[in-house]
Enzyme design. Structure first.
Site: not given
Length: 501
Positions: A194, A318, A408
């Site tokens: 990330s 995600e 995610h």
């Protein structure tokens, strides 16, 4: 090598703790505390100490909202400005040769996160690969990614890109000291997820990081995050106003206000920008013409980044995590239209079956932030250095039932072998334990081969613009050529919006 828990670094002796399978040193300082006159300044050298420094417990997390430093169901790591530390994990088994080094950079949107999270402990990965694992803290939010340079005075310079400067300083510490822990300073792989993955790309584009790492892994990067100098000035002015200061009084306010008051002012300003400019994330590195000459995505595409081997990829779903728990992405049709414009939204929508239904819109929003710019990086970097692309598709039964899919950050569980922890086993209690073990093997075997040799396993070919070969990490794994080509073409030319235009 490294039979003792007492290690002499360039700054003094540190004492770690011996476990059954690994040795650990926690919260080792890699720079002086950035407090007092060092607030908003580039990291400075550590003051050496005499005697032995106990390094068995975590110190502070970087300044952030308390919730971001959660390390357990009801436990939070204390936060402070004095958080420029890193952790080292080494297998207890002897080694006759220096071990490869992996340096992990945590995510959290450049606003939250800590290297003390149990998920990042890294013991399983270090033992399986016979590697040295380093994890680090860096300045976040107001103290790491807002450029207050406009308010510098003859007595105090406010420097830019402090979080990125911290990461460079931590890598310099690794180069100087890691041999004492049995690591090879000439074989360092940086990896992150990330915002940490974006940090990896930013380091690729940072001239000052040259030679400090030799391979890079970027997991789910929001790859075209970057603030222009003009946007950064506008945002800083808004933050100062929220702090209750003017341009004339800003320097004094920034140096004398409490850390929490500054944090709150910046967090509130950031939240407002997120609502006003869907798709723009203002807490990000600044193209300052100094430390960071170009936006990372542009430096990579133009061959101006460090030409080291790169693994880069995203997760198939995600956006679901944000749609359910962190409402900050353009995961609705209205928000996506505001981010990309009417024409682009219409073109993109045609490639997402079911759009504008919620599930399709969430996937489009996640792709906008993570997959779309990552594909640009894959193509750009592959022109100059070996590049390996992946997509993570595996979904355990619990994630399927929760409507999260391969969301995610879910890739961190197999990367760190967390599926074998009590929390990991709970995730697979409804089903999927065998599949999670299979994708854990895929991630770890490829990541470790890459750290050792600069290439993943031979079953994973390099990405090129002709083939666009992508490893689909699933149970079982497979290769696809140019996956989601129609979507890729529809997203071409789309970039995040700016603040000042």
């Amino acid at each position: 090598m490294v039979a003792s828990t007492d290690i002499r670094t360039a700054d003094g002796v540190v004492r770690g703790r011996r476990g059954r399978r690994v040795l650990r040193w926690r919260s080792l300082p890699y720079a002086a505390p950035p407090v007092g006159d060092l607030r908003f300044r580039a990291p400075q050298p550590v003051t050496p100490w005499a005697g032995v420094r106990e390094s068995t417990e975590f110190g502070f997390a970087a300044m952030q909202h308390r919730a971001g430093a959660r390390v357990g169901p009801r436990s939070y790591q204390p936060t402070a400005e004095d958080a420029l530390t890193l952790n080292v994990t080494v297998p207890t088994t002897p080694s006759s040769a220096p071990r490869p080094v992996l340096v992990f950079i945590h995510g959290g949107g450049y606003l939250t996160g800590t290297s003390a999270l149990a998920l990042y402990s890294g013991g399983r990965l270090a033992v399986r690969g016979d590697v040295v694992l380093v994890s680090l803290n860096y300045r976040l939010g107001a103290f790491g990614y807002v450029d207050f340079g406009e308010f510098s005075t003859p007595d105090h310079v406010f420097e830019s890109n402090l979080g990125l400067r911290d990461q460079v300083a931590a890598l310099a510490w690794v180069r100087t000291n890691i041999a004492a822990f049995g690591g090879d300073p000439n074989n360092v792989t940086i990896f992150g997820e990330s915002a940490g993955a974006h940090a990896v790309l930013s380091l690729l584009a940072t001239p000052a990081a040259k030679g400090l790492f030799h391979q890079a892994i970027s997991q789910s990067p929001p790859a075209d995050w970057a603030m222009t100098a003009a946007d950064a000035r506008t945002f800083a002015l808004r933050c100062v106003d929220k702090l209750g200061a003017t341009p004339d009084t800003a320097a004094k306010a920034l140096l004398t206000a409490s850390a929490n008051d500054i944090r709150r002012a910046v967090d509130r300003t950031s939240n407002r920008v997120l609502r006003e400019r869907r798709g723009l994330f203002p807490i990000a590195p600044v193209v300052d013409g100094d430390l960071l000459p170009q936006a990372p995505i542009d430096a990579i595409a133009e061959g101006n980044a460090h030409r080291v081997p790169l693994i880069i990829g995203t997760n198939r779903d995600e956006g679901t995590l944000f749609a359910k728990f962190a409402d900050s992405l353009p995961t609705t049709p209205d928000r996506l239209r505001a981010a990309v414009g009417d024409d682009a939204e219409s073109r993109i929508a045609a490639t997402y079956p079911g759009y504008p239904a919620a599930k399709a819109a969430v996937r489009a929003g996640g792709d906008f932030v993570f997959w779309r710019p990552s594909v640009t990086v894959m193509a750009g970097h592959s022109r100059y250095a070996p590049t390996y692309a992946y997509r993570y598709d595996f979904v355990p039964r619990a994630a399927q039932l929760a409507g999260l899919g391969s969301t995610h950050a879910s890739d961190l569980i197999p990367v760190f072998g967390f599926g074998e922890s009590p929390a990991g086993r709970a995730i697979t209690a409804p089903g999927g334990r065998r599949g999670l073990r299979a994708v854990t093997d895929q991630f770890q075997d490829n990541w470790l081969a890459f750290a050792r040799t600069g290439a993943p396993l031979p079953s994973w070919p390099a990405y090129t613009e002709d083939s666009r070969t992508t490893m689909i990490i699933d149970s079982p794994a497979r290769l696809e050529h140019d996956p989601d080509k129609a979507k890729r073409l529809a997203w071409q030319g789309v970039r995040v919006p700016t603040l000042t235009t």
